[in-house]
Design a protein around this motif. Structure first.
Motif, short mmCIF file in Angstrom:
data_model
loop_
_atom_site.label_atom_id
_atom_site.label_comp_id
_atom_site.label_asym_id
_atom_site.label_seq_id
_atom_site.Cartn_x
_atom_site.Cartn_y
_atom_site.Cartn_z
N ARG A 67 0.84 -1.20 0.00
CA ARG A 67 0.00 0.00 0.00
C ARG A 67 0.88 1.25 0.00
O ARG A 67 2.04 1.21 0.41
CB ARG A 67 -0.93 0.02 1.23
N MET A 68 0.29 2.35 -0.46
CA MET A 68 1.01 3.60 -0.56
C MET A 68 1.57 4.04 0.78
O MET A 68 0.93 3.90 1.82
CB MET A 68 0.04 4.67 -1.10
N HIS A 69 2.80 4.55 0.77
CA HIS A 69 3.51 5.08 1.93
C HIS A 69 3.89 4.01 2.95
O HIS A 69 4.33 4.32 4.05
CB HIS A 69 2.71 6.18 2.62
N VAL A 70 3.72 2.73 2.63
CA VAL A 70 4.14 1.59 3.46
C VAL A 70 3.66 1.75 4.91
O VAL A 70 4.48 2.02 5.82
CB VAL A 70 5.67 1.38 3.43
N PRO A 71 2.37 1.58 5.19
CA PRO A 71 1.91 1.60 6.58
C PRO A 71 2.61 0.53 7.40
O PRO A 71 2.91 -0.56 6.89
CB PRO A 71 0.40 1.31 6.44
N ALA A 72 2.86 0.81 8.66
CA ALA A 72 3.61 -0.10 9.51
C ALA A 72 2.96 -1.47 9.62
O ALA A 72 3.65 -2.50 9.61
CB ALA A 72 3.78 0.52 10.91
N GLU A 73 1.63 -1.51 9.69
CA GLU A 73 0.94 -2.80 9.83
C GLU A 73 1.09 -3.64 8.57
O GLU A 73 1.16 -4.88 8.63
CB GLU A 73 -0.53 -2.59 10.18
N VAL A 74 1.14 -2.99 7.41
CA VAL A 74 1.35 -3.71 6.15
C VAL A 74 2.77 -4.28 6.11
O VAL A 74 2.99 -5.42 5.68
CB VAL A 74 1.10 -2.78 4.95
N ALA A 75 3.73 -3.50 6.56
CA ALA A 75 5.11 -3.96 6.61
C ALA A 75 5.27 -5.14 7.56
O ALA A 75 5.95 -6.13 7.24
CB ALA A 75 6.03 -2.81 7.02
N ASP A 76 4.63 -5.05 8.74
CA ASP A 76 4.72 -6.13 9.72
C ASP A 76 4.20 -7.44 9.13
O ASP A 76 4.81 -8.51 9.30
CB ASP A 76 3.91 -5.78 10.97
N ARG A 77 3.07 -7.35 8.44
CA ARG A 77 2.46 -8.55 7.85
C ARG A 77 3.35 -9.14 6.77
O ARG A 77 3.55 -10.36 6.70
CB ARG A 77 1.09 -8.18 7.28
N ALA A 78 3.94 -8.30 5.94
CA ALA A 78 4.79 -8.79 4.85
C ALA A 78 6.03 -9.49 5.39
O ALA A 78 6.47 -10.51 4.85
CB ALA A 78 5.18 -7.63 3.95
N VAL A 79 6.60 -8.95 6.44
CA VAL A 79 7.78 -9.58 7.06
C VAL A 79 7.41 -10.96 7.61
O VAL A 79 8.16 -11.94 7.46
CB VAL A 79 8.37 -8.67 8.16
N GLU A 80 6.24 -11.05 8.24
CA GLU A 80 5.76 -12.35 8.74
C GLU A 80 5.62 -13.36 7.62
O GLU A 80 6.01 -14.52 7.75
CB GLU A 80 4.41 -12.16 9.45
N VAL A 81 5.03 -12.91 6.51
CA VAL A 81 4.82 -13.80 5.36
C VAL A 81 6.16 -14.28 4.81
O VAL A 81 6.34 -15.46 4.49
CB VAL A 81 4.00 -13.09 4.27
N ALA A 82 7.12 -13.37 4.69
CA ALA A 82 8.44 -13.74 4.16
C ALA A 82 9.12 -14.78 5.04
O ALA A 82 9.70 -15.76 4.54
CB ALA A 82 9.31 -12.49 4.03
N ARG A 83 9.04 -14.58 6.33
CA ARG A 83 9.67 -15.52 7.26
C ARG A 83 8.95 -16.86 7.26
O ARG A 83 9.59 -17.93 7.27
CB ARG A 83 9.70 -14.92 8.66
N ALA A 84 7.61 -16.84 7.21
CA ALA A 84 6.84 -18.08 7.21
C ALA A 84 7.09 -18.89 5.95
O ALA A 84 7.05 -20.13 5.97
CB ALA A 84 5.35 -17.77 7.35
N ALA A 85 7.36 -18.19 4.84
CA ALA A 85 7.61 -18.88 3.57
C ALA A 85 9.02 -19.42 3.47
O ALA A 85 9.34 -20.15 2.52
CB ALA A 85 7.34 -17.92 2.41
#
Length: 365
Positions: A67-85
């Protein structure tokens, strides 16, 4: 001849039609990556899926929630997904939102990043990351967020609407403009910045006239590369900090905000940055670069004022105080009164007026 320091960024760049699906797997293999998380925004999911399919077994998943301007909650979720994968790398496909999310993943996990831009923002060429939290956007510089490879594919930008092509391109011009008067500019950076402005502003009218012109699209990507690389080697000034405030605090659209604000910041800084204005004038073939940029973007259908973008007049003073409250280099001293002048003119959409250099009695000093 002024002294300077220049440090080349460690990055590989590939530019050719079809490269998003033909070169991306090769770049991943060259880097030794076997499980890549592909990230994009929702609107770019179809394109990102094509890249994911091209990666084949090397794709660990597709995460289309940027999402635009990289909201912190979006970043947190993406990091979780990367680690889980169990990802060992990340491929960011799309515009500034996707590239920005990929950068934050790289920052937090140390995963190498491959960028496949679909717009002309040029942010893929910089070590600058951004994150929005509690209504404020903060940025930083870290070499770990710089993509290891950037794959430019003109075909990928054919579906980019003309309006967004124009504002994204002017956003790239803003990178080059600030690089020209940055305190850490070097001769090579200045050459890249001037050529980037020339290439981008020459390509945009052709893209607007014929959105399917692949050569014009490639020329715009070439300009985006140079403009982004110039910014990546230098320090941002008033323009970028002001746009970060307007975007992070008031939710204004990123590229459109850069497009509206740029001529007014340039006019404000012009008396203190004559060499930069001369270079911009050469690139634009004009003796009034701020006005020429405003006329170009307006002629191609871009918004002309902050009012058009939804900013309220009451927000101007708040934004001015926020922007002036941060320390950063700029050719002219940054004051609340000076920033408010810039914002007021940008809000009204007036013709940019070059302000005289401040004197000891100038209230903006």
């Amino acid at each position: 001849m002024r002294g300077f320091v220049h440090e080349a960024q460690p990055m590989r760049v590939v530019l050719r039609p079809g490269a998003s699906v033909t070169a991306t797997p090769d770049e991943a293999e060259r880097l030794g990556l076997r499980r890549l998380l592909v990230v994009s925004g929702p609107r770019g999911a179809r394109t990102a899926l094509a890249v994911a399919d091209a990666l084949g077994d090397a794709c660990a998943g597709l995460h289309a929630e940027a999402r635009m301007h990289v909201p912190a909650e979006v970043a947190d979720r993406a990091v979780e997904v990367a680690r889980a994968a169990g990802a060992d790398g990340c491929v960011a496909v799309g515009g500034g939102s996707a590239i920005g999310l990929g950068k934050v993943i790289a920052l937090r996990t140390g995963l190498p990043l491959v960028a496949v831009p679909s717009t002309y923002s040029g942010s893929e060429m910089t070590p600058v990351w951004g994150l929005t939290e509690h209504g404020a956007k903060r940025t930083g510089r870290d070499p770990s967020v710089l993509p290891r490879s950037v794959v430019y594919d003109p075909e990928l930008t054919l579906s980019l609407p003309v309006a967004l092509s124009v504002t994204s391109g002017i956003n790239a011009v803003a990178h080059a403009a600030e690089a020209l008067y940055a305190p850490d500019a070097s001769p090579l950076v200045s050459l890249m910045a001037e050529e980037g402005v020339r290439a981008m502003t020459g390509a945009l009218p052709r893209v607007a006239a014929d959105p399917a012109d692949l050569d014009a699209r490639g020329r715009a990507l070439y300009g985006a590369w140079l403009c982004g690389a110039a910014l990546g080697a230098t320090t941002m000034g008033l323009h970028h900090k002001l746009c970060h405030v307007l975007g992070g605090t008031f939710g204004l659209p990123h590229a459109e905000t850069h497009t509206v604000v740029l001529p007014y910041v340039l006019a404000h800084n012009a008396p203190a940055a004559p060499e930069a204005m001369t270079a911009l004038g050469r690139a634009l073939d004009t003796d009034d670069a701020p006005h020429a940029l405003q006329q170009l973007s307006g002629r191609l259908g871009a918004p002309r004022s902050l009012a058009e973008l939804g900013l309220k007049e009451a927000d101007l003073a708040v934004a001015a105080r926020a922007a002036a409250g941060q320390a950063y280099p700029n050719p002219r001293p940054v004051t609340v009164a000076g920033v408010l002048d810039v914002l007021t003119a940008a809000y009204q959409g007036d013709r940019p007026q070059t302000k005289p250099r401040p004197t000891r009695t100038d209230p903006n000093r």
